[in-house]
Write an enzyme that holds these catalytic residues in place. Structure first.
Site, PDB file in Angstrom:
ATOM      1  N   CYS A  30       0.835  -1.214   0.000  1.00 15.63           N
ATOM      2  CA  CYS A  30       0.000   0.000   0.000  1.00 15.63           C
ATOM      3  C   CYS A  30       0.869   1.264   0.000  1.00 15.63           C
ATOM      4  O   CYS A  30       1.556   1.546   0.980  1.00 15.63           O
ATOM      5  CB  CYS A  30      -0.902  -0.057   1.234  1.00 15.63           C
ATOM      6  SG  CYS A  30      -1.713   1.482   1.663  1.00 15.63           S
ATOM      7  N   CYS A  33       0.066   3.834   2.682  1.00 13.44           N
ATOM      8  CA  CYS A  33       0.528   3.333   3.994  1.00 13.44           C
ATOM      9  C   CYS A  33       1.985   3.715   4.222  1.00 13.44           C
ATOM     10  O   CYS A  33       2.393   3.979   5.356  1.00 13.44           O
ATOM     11  CB  CYS A  33       0.381   1.822   4.074  1.00 13.44           C
ATOM     12  SG  CYS A  33      -1.322   1.226   3.979  1.00 13.44           S
TER      13      CYS A  33
END
Length: 105
Positions: A30, A33
């Site tokens: 991600c 993230c």
């Protein structure tokens, strides 16, 4: 540094914590993230005496994210007295995290 937790340690580390606890639900692949990770770490360094900060990899741990309807990552949830009190989805600044924590402390 934020501790990594698992489905098995979630109850003890988060739900039974006496401190306000921030859980960072994330995954290695991600990209947002990867932006949020260092922000969460900085927040943890500043608020470490008041707020416990932990991280959960949603790919390695599927039960807990499902319980809390984690559909998008990064998702940050502040838990207080074993209850989810504030959920923040997406990229947020350290100032936004501090504001949320201050409201809950």
């Amino acid at each position: 540094m934020a501790a990594n937790i698992t489905d098995e340690t979630f109850q003890q580390e988060v739900l039974q914590s006496e401190k306000l606890t921030l859980v960072d639900f994330w995954a290695e692949w991600c990209q947002p993230c990867k932006i949020v990770g260092p922000i969460v770490e900085e927040f943890g360094e500043e608020y470490g005496d008041k707020v416990k900060v932990v991280k959960m990899d949603v790919d390695a741990n599927t039960q807990t994210p499902a319980k809390f309807d984690i559909l998008s990552i990064p998702t940050l949830i502040f838990f207080k007295n074993g209850q989810p009190e504030k959920t923040m989805v997406g990229v947020h600044s350290k100032e936004q995290l501090k504001k949320a924590a201050d409201e809950l402390l």
